[in-house]
Write an enzyme that holds these catalytic residues in place. Structure first.
Site, PDB file in Angstrom:
ATOM      1  N   GLY A  29      84.413  -4.959 -57.444  1.00  0.00           N
ATOM      2  CA  GLY A  29      83.161  -5.179 -57.962  1.00  0.00           C
ATOM      3  C   GLY A  29      82.487  -4.134 -58.916  1.00  0.00           C
ATOM      4  N   GLN A  89      81.581  -8.194 -45.436  1.00  0.00           N
ATOM      5  CA  GLN A  89      83.120  -6.875 -44.502  1.00  0.00           C
ATOM      6  C   GLN A  89      83.982  -6.767 -43.269  1.00  0.00           C
ATOM      7  OE1 GLN A  89      81.777  -2.537 -44.473  1.00  0.00           O
ATOM      8  NE2 GLN A  89      81.773  -2.482 -47.411  1.00  0.00           N
ATOM      9  N   HIS A 111      79.114   2.903 -47.677  1.00  0.00           N
ATOM     10  CA  HIS A 111      77.633   2.707 -47.626  1.00  0.00           C
ATOM     11  C   HIS A 111      78.117   2.240 -46.217  1.00  0.00           C
ATOM     12  CE1 HIS A 111      73.720   1.273 -46.549  1.00  0.00           C
ATOM     13  NE2 HIS A 111      73.995   0.434 -46.758  1.00  0.00           N
ATOM     14  N   GLU A 198      65.885   1.592 -51.561  1.00  0.00           N
ATOM     15  CA  GLU A 198      66.284   0.853 -51.936  1.00  0.00           C
ATOM     16  C   GLU A 198      65.260  -0.555 -52.420  1.00  0.00           C
ATOM     17  OE1 GLU A 198      71.510  -0.029 -51.406  1.00  0.00           O
ATOM     18  OE2 GLU A 198      69.993  -1.280 -50.507  1.00  0.00           O
TER      19      GLU A 198
END
Length: 343
Positions: A29, A89, A111, A198
């Site tokens: 990505g 994940q 992350h 975020e």
């Protein structure tokens, strides 16, 4: 940890710590694209772990990158950087990565979500570290190509080999971060501050503010084109000034009228009630409530996610913006950071 970060630059880093290792980047990505192409151009031995015949594999191969099935990539590599979405994940790790891990490998993340919230629990004899660029993968690539870099965070969660920090620094340097600055943190701090930023400021807070301002002007009878220019288009100009010189430099650049409005009206919009809500959001992140709710949404088919995404795409601000941007002579596919067909 100290309030003052130590900054690592290229001159401080032993690049052999990554140049002598085989790297598997799992996923292609935004971050997978940016990091893997930079690693390749920095002289690293890198492959992409993907479904061999998928659309992402074709994009990677078109850029001169070698593609392997995830299982083979994990067995081949010394360093495994997991750059697939947070929500998938854990499943991919359990089914395709964990069975092929061996002692002494370096399992890397961009992350801390799955490690911090213990959705992934690696074996004790595997190094677990993080290299987290503070920018989208497409920007990681465009800045590297311009001879610059995006700052990055590094962190070490477990270190049986004793050199995980050095490996993280070398990897960060290879993707260009050593040109801009590399900062050490930990998985907990990165995860919780990243999610908060975020949700409350960078994405959630910003998009809600943009739409609320746009809607207020349009509902009052003003042209949606004027509302777009005043509430969205000029946002980049202001953010660029803040990014380069802080809030004070931005205020130095704008008119006295704008600065007076900034200082007196801003606190009426972002009120103590807003900050109270931010504290609630932070508490939900820290407790794991947000992580649980997001994974439940993903596992149940993402119906609400798709509804909200579609609602956003159909908002008038998006339609007006698309029309206006098509007339901007300085924006075309050749200079856009994101080209969905290629990266």
């Amino acid at each position: 940890m100290s309030d003052e970060f130590k900054v690592y630059m290229d001159k401080d880093i032993d690049k052999s710590k990554i140049l002598d290792k085989k790297i598997a980047v799992i996923g292609f990505g935004s971050q997978g694209y940016g990091q893997s192409t930079n690693l390749k151009d920095s002289g690293c031995d890198v492959v992409i772990g993907l479904r061999p015949n998928g659309a992402s594999a074709k994009k990677a191969q078109a850029l001169g990158l070698k593609v392997m099935p995830i299982e083979e990539a994990v067995e081949w590599a010394d360093v495994i950087q997991i750059l697939i979405p947070d929500e998938v994940q854990a499943k991919v790790y359990e089914e395709q990565i964990k069975p092929h891990l061996r002692k002494g490998q370096y399992l890397m993340f961009a992350h801390g979500f799955n490690i911090h919230f213990k959705k992934i629990v690696p074996p004790a004899d595997v190094n677990v570290l993080m290299v987290a660029p503070k920018g989208p993968g497409h920007t990681v690539r465009s800045e590297y190509e311009a001879g610059k870099g995006v700052p990055s965070l590094i962190a070490v969660y477990q270190d049986p080999s004793g050199d995980s920090k050095e490996v993280a620094l070398a990897y960060a340097s290879a993707i260009g971060a050593g040109r801009a600055g590399i900062y050490e943190t930990n998985f907990k701090e990165e995860t919780e501050t990243d999610l908060f930023g975020e949700q409350c400021v960078l994405c959630g807070g910003l998009t809600a503010l943009l739409k609320a301002g746009f809607e207020t002007l349009v509902e009052a009878g003003y042209s949606p084109y004027m509302a777009y220019f005043e509430c969205l288009h000029e946002m980049k100009l202001i953010v660029d000034l803040v990014n380069q010189g802080g809030i004070s430099d931005m205020r130095y650049s704008i008119s006295n009228t704008a600065e007076w409005g900034d200082m007196t009206i801003g606190p009426r919009i972002i009120t103590p009630n807003v900050k109270q809500e931010m504290k609630k959001v932070l508490s939900e992140i820290q407790s794991g409530k947000f992580a649980t709710e997001w994974l439940e949404e993903y596992n149940s088919g993402m119906k609400k996610f798709r509804e909200l995404e579609k609602e956003g795409e159909e908002h008038q601000i998006e339609k007006v913006g698309k029309e206006l941007r098509s007339k901007f002579t300085w924006v075309d596919d050749s200079n856009k950071i994101i080209n969905r067909a290629k990266n």
